[in-house]
Each structure stands twice: as C-alpha cells, then as structure tokens.
Design a protein around this motif. Sequence first.
Motif, PDB file in Angstrom:
ATOM      1  N   ALA A 182       0.830  -1.191  -0.004  1.00  0.00           N
ATOM      2  CA  ALA A 182      -0.113  -0.073  -0.092  1.00  0.00           C
ATOM      3  C   ALA A 182       0.831   1.233   0.110  1.00  0.00           C
TER       4      ALA A 182
ATOM      5  N   LEU B 222      -4.556   7.254   0.843  1.00  0.00           N
ATOM      6  CA  LEU B 222      -4.118   5.788   0.789  1.00  0.00           C
ATOM      7  C   LEU B 222      -4.393   4.994  -0.489  1.00  0.00           C
TER       8      LEU B 222
ATOM      9  N   SER C 290      -4.551   1.660  -2.054  1.00  0.00           N
ATOM     10  CA  SER C 290      -4.428  -0.090  -1.472  1.00  0.00           C
ATOM     11  C   SER C 290      -5.376  -0.886  -2.269  1.00  0.00           C
TER      12      SER C 290
ATOM     13  N   ASN D  99      -7.750  -3.358  -2.140  1.00  0.00           N
ATOM     14  CA  ASN D  99      -8.313  -4.116  -0.749  1.00  0.00           C
ATOM     15  C   ASN D  99      -9.940  -4.481  -1.201  1.00  0.00           C
TER      16      ASN D  99
ATOM     17  N   ILE E  96     -11.361  -0.340   5.974  1.00  0.00           N
ATOM     18  CA  ILE E  96     -10.099   0.051   5.755  1.00  0.00           C
ATOM     19  C   ILE E  96      -9.895   1.594   6.048  1.00  0.00           C
TER      20      ILE E  96
ATOM     21  N   CYS F 268      -7.774   2.986   9.317  1.00  0.00           N
ATOM     22  CA  CYS F 268      -6.571   3.620   8.997  1.00  0.00           C
ATOM     23  C   CYS F 268      -6.815   5.075   9.588  1.00  0.00           C
TER      24      CYS F 268
ATOM     25  N   LEU G  29      -9.310   7.101   0.233  1.00  0.00           N
ATOM     26  CA  LEU G  29      -8.831   5.974  -0.097  1.00  0.00           C
ATOM     27  C   LEU G  29      -8.976   5.493  -1.695  1.00  0.00           C
TER      28      LEU G  29
ATOM     29  N   THR H 166      -8.888   2.533  -4.270  1.00  0.00           N
ATOM     30  CA  THR H 166      -8.929   1.184  -4.311  1.00  0.00           C
ATOM     31  C   THR H 166      -8.282   0.750  -5.651  1.00  0.00           C
TER      32      THR H 166
ATOM     33  N   GLN I 175      -7.318  -5.717   7.299  1.00  0.00           N
ATOM     34  CA  GLN I 175      -7.239  -4.258   7.521  1.00  0.00           C
ATOM     35  C   GLN I 175      -5.501  -4.015   7.763  1.00  0.00           C
TER      36      GLN I 175
ATOM     37  N   SER J 246      -2.918  -2.451   5.302  1.00  0.00           N
ATOM     38  CA  SER J 246      -3.327  -0.958   4.852  1.00  0.00           C
ATOM     39  C   SER J 246      -3.054  -0.037   6.177  1.00  0.00           C
TER      40      SER J 246
END
Length: 744
Positions: free
Chosen positions: A372, A383, A385, A387, A393, A397, A410, A412, A425, A428
């Motif tokens: 990540a 972030l 990631s 996921n 997540i 985070c 986030l 993805t 999780q 991340s």
Amino acid sequence: MGRIKTIARRTFLIGSAAIVGGAAFGVYQINKDAPNPLVAGDGEATLNPFVMITRDGVTIIAPRAEMGQGVQTTLAALAAEELDVAWEDITVLHGPPAQAYYNSVFLGMAIPGAHYKDTPFKHNMREQVGKVSKLLDLQATGGSTSMKDFYERMRHAGASAREALKLAASAQLGVAASDLRTENSTVIAPDGTTIAYADLAEALRDITPPDVELRDPAEWKYLGKSMPRLDMVGKVTGTARFATDTKLDGMKFATVRMSPTRAGMESYDDSAARDMDGVEAIVDLDDGIAVIASNTWLAMQAAEAVEITWTPATYPSDTDALRAAIAASLDEEANSMVRDDGDVTSAVEGTEITAKYYMPWLAHATMEPMSATALFTSDALELWSGNQTPTMIRDACAKAVGLTPEQVTLHTTYMGGGFGRRGEQDFSVIAARIAAAMPGTPIRMTWSREEDMRRDFYRPAAIAQFRGVVQDGKPVLVDGKIAAPSVFHNSSLRQTGVVPPGPDRLHVEGAADQPYAIPNFRIAGHLTDISVPIGFWRSVGASINGFMLDTFIDEMAHTAGADPLQFRLDMARAEHAPSASVIEAVGEMSGWTGQTPANIGRGVAFSFSFGTPVAQVVEVEDTGRGIKINKCWIAADLGTVLDPGIVEAQMTSGAIYGFSAAMQEEITFADGMAEQGNFYDYDALRMHTVPAFEVRLLENNPFMGGAGEPGTPPSMPALGNALFDLTGTRARELPLNKTFDLIL
C-alpha cells in the motif's frame, strides 16, 4: 490514465451523510436510498452513485474489487445494458468507500437453512436482511456475492440514467421523452436528430432520474454474452495500476518485519541497518519494525539486518501440537448441529464404514505481496491500497493515525490476487502508521514474499471423522464430526471486536448444507480454541469440508459397490434437481462409464457452495515418470449466466487453485512460526501441469449463484478420487504429494 485520475480526484468527494452512523433500524431506514457520494464538477452530472456523465463520456462506478475475476466488466455490463452506452465509450472506476456501495448479500447468508432449500419467500427474506448492511456501511468484495448483489441495482442505475438523459434531451429538442430512443451513447429523435450523452451533461444537473422498469432479458445485447474484459488491455500492456505501481513525487519506500508469532517483540537491535546508505528511518511498530529507505530492495535488506527477538506464540508451537489440539476438540461437546436429519444414534442395518480426514494449514499466496502507499499530513491521509473492504480500511486507518474517516481518501487499486487476504485491514493500517512517522512524504510499503507468507491469516487445519452405513447400494446414514478453529469467530473478533451469537454455520458449510437425500444425516461442528491467526480463504469452509465429505461419499459408493457418479446422482435427484442436473451433465461431458484403462484414473466430485452446484470429473494418467492431470470437466449451474467467458474462467481458476492446494501446498509451524516463506517451498500448479478444461454452464437454478469460489471445493476430492481409481490408494489427508508421485 491521466484523465481518469483527474476525474477521480475531482468528483469522488465523500459526503459526511454517507459515513455518519445513528440510523435507526427499520423497514424505512433499510430500504431508503443511501446518499450519493459522488459530487459533480463543472460540466458533469452524477445521476446516481453508479453513473456519471461528463464532457468526456460515461463513467460507470463498479464498486467491487477487481482482483482478476472480471467483476468490474460484468458490473459495467449490467449498467450499460440498460443505459444503451456503447461498450467502447465506457470508463470504469472502483469509486470511494461509501454507504451506497454496501454489500446487500452478506448478512442474508446468515439466515438459517441450506441455500438449496430456499423458497421465493425465504430468498426475499435474505434480500431484506441483507439490506441491513447499508446501515453498517459494510462495503466488501467476497463470498461470490458481487453479481447477486448488483444484478438489479446496477441495471436500475443504468435504466434510471437512460430515462434522465431522454428527459434532458426532450427539453432541448421540444420532443416528448416517450418519443425518444437511445442507442450507442446517444439520444435519437423521431426525425433522426441525435444528441450525444456527453453533450447533455450540463442539462442533466436539473433532472431527477426517474424509476423505470427493467428490460426483458430477451432484449439484452451485452448480458449473457462474453464481453471484452475492461481491465485486460491495461494488464497486457503493463499500464494497469496496482498498489505496487503507485508513483508520487518525493516518494520513499518501506518494508516491514512483523511478529511471525503474532505475540509482539521483546527487543530489537537496528544499529547495523541504520548505518546502511539510503536508510531514512526505522519505525518501531510495537509488534515489529518498518524500514524507510530510498528504494524497496534496500529497505528489505536493511529490515533483514535488524536483529529481533520475538515474543513466543500463545498457541501450540509446532504442527504436530496444533494437530493434536484440533483432534482433542472432537472429544468435546459439539458447538453446532445445523444438520441433524433422522436419527444417527439408532441401529441402522447395512454395511458400516468409518474414516478420518485431515486438511492442512494453507496460505493465500497472492502473486502480489501485501502492499500500500500512503501520504499523511497533519489533517489528512491519502491511501492507495488494493483491498476488499474499503469502508473498514478507511475507518481503521483513520483511527490508527488519529484522524476521522472524513479525513481519509482511499483509492482502491487493482490487486494481484485477493482470495480473502485483502479483506484484512492490517497491511493498509501499517502503511498508514509508517506514513504518519514521516509526515508530508509519500511512502510506498511493499512486503517481502517471506513476510507475506509468514504474516498471513491462514486457512485453518481441520480434522473430520465420519461414520456411514450403506444398504442395498444406497447411503442410509452419514454421521460426521468436523473440528477446526473458527474462521468466522476469529475474523469477527479481530475486525469488529465481538463474536456473533449462534452456531457457526461457516465452520460446517460444504458438508451440512449439501443437497443429498440421506435419511439419517448429521454434521456436528467442533470449534478448536487456538489463537493461530486465520482468515477467509477462497471458498472458506467449503474448501475444507468439500474434500472431506465428498471423499467419504466416494468411499461409501465403493463400499456399496455402486458407480460413484450414479451414487451421487441418485442422492441429488431426490433432493435438488439443479444439483442432479450438473452431476448428470458432467457425466455426459466426460463420457463417464466408470471404467478406465490401467494407466488412467477418473474421479467425480460434487459440491454445492455459494448458491451454485458444481460437479467435476478429473482424469489422471500414470506416465511412468509420475502422475499428471490430463483433463478436468466442470458443470455448474448459476441460474443466470451474465458473462459465459468470465464464469468459465472463474470455474477453471477455482479448480486450479484447488488442485494447487490439494497437490502440494501446506503451511507447517516450528517455534510458533510458519516454516514456509516463498514459492520454492509453497508452490502452485505451473502452466505445464495445468490440465485441459471443458466447462458447461446450466441455468436451471431458481436463484443466481456465485462464480468466484464454487469451482474450488469439488476440485480437491475429484483429484483424490481419480488417484484412488488409478492406484487403489485412498488419500485421507492433503497434500497429495505425500502419498503419490505427482508431476509438479
């Protein structure tokens, strides 16, 4: 790709209404629409959480993780079918974490009763209970739920957007909306005048999309056909972006060494690592360390240079001791008895057979290790990631770095394999914590293969013992006891802090829920209380119990002197017609006769999982240089097949995943740590050993079934049964390379 990133950053703003709690349970709250998390920029319109019209064309939000299973292609097709958008005009994005993208199937799966017995009333009940996930912000990819989840939701989104486009065009053309039609991303007037969807973006901002009826499947252009994969060009050309591809200005690189015993670390000495050129920082993560450096390889070298003393594990330290603990739980009181037909305790005439089976610990072994990228500032976290659980997540985070969920953005990404591992999780959160140690600097964290293998949440080992009775060539009794740690309890406690009440149905799925008419049929679940970290693995409990129950069924057939395929078919015909049909179909496909040449073995297996009955026949050959798999025939019934090519790929993929596990995969423990660390000691099926496949898809099932996981459970027993047919040796535990000379 630049335009897509621009759209994503400009429009994916998450409204606070989508993430605050406090909604009361009730029919109104469950059924009302979730807030739209998309905010339109200039010249754009967000018609609902799934469809955006911009000056550049149509963007469809397909909010399920793409990990190679083709989910975003079929989700896009569901919306495009009603929207009348040209396939080449579609841009697909995953979208942000948001309540609107809740999983509407997960919670409904918890309603008691085998799924193959569902009536329309019970199916509707599952759908209503599933909507409670909206109130929990449960956005997740897994359980082979995506198509069941979005089959109608995405179509309604497309249909509603289509009618909104016609209303907008009606106002411009002065023609009644009912006189307009749509085709290939345009609205067409009776006189042939056309307006492109993109040209209506501004006008759509004042339109409220109406609710409309869905089209008859007989009118489908995209659904029911094999569509071009929307992710394929990027993956073939190397332009697709995975978490490990994230590039940001000023980026630093990190890796970790976390406690392989899950008990923390007693001490560490990082003096040698700190002296290495290019090492920026070493971060104490309490149960491990992170190294931040100028490149990933240097970070990994430095991490290995840190001398760490790990705290001993709290569970039995080696494989034999763990196996003994699981075996001991068979002698304890059962934790569940979700199937108990007839009376297995009374005397039943016939020939009795008993057997005991063992399944080993397994890792996920995703091709892309956990990774990540995170950028932390004092008031925000961004972030990237790959996921499977975006809302969880995001929230985890945020908590880890002292922010609110609204302060976390986030992204993805694509992921190089998930299989349930990326529903966790941990990776991340660790990336977020590392970034928080160096504010203002983007950090790309990549685990080594060894770290990924030894810090996994494993599929648990399991032991089962069965007693059966056959009479006049038919089964009249099956009494099974299954012991293993609970994936459901372990995962629920880790991710939510609580263990749900009631029997653990996941623990015995693939055994207790099989559509077999056996008058005396009991499956007892025995939970083993050990703290080895475990998690969801492709097909979960069915991946374990599918092998153990079906192998026992095969043993009963041979004891009864019956043909193994006919033995299963007779039981299924009396219980569930769609299941019987796939068994019958796989026999027809493979030309099953029950007779094979001396150097050939064939085995049949059946499993009902995730709403889909699947039967497989596997053929093996003794080449004189070892045993190889020649061919695998698969018959499956998903009720409605939305994309035959993708479903076929998922069936073969599931079987290959199962063959890999069955033939050679096992995690063993010493000193509380997994002994395997890379593909040289935890290998998968290679291209030269993959068999030929033939797949037939039926559509008799009254309700839609899943595709991603049901191909895995029957693959393992079908292979084991074929090896028995070839050699006369019955393998009651995996991996099979311990018993047979296999070509690997």
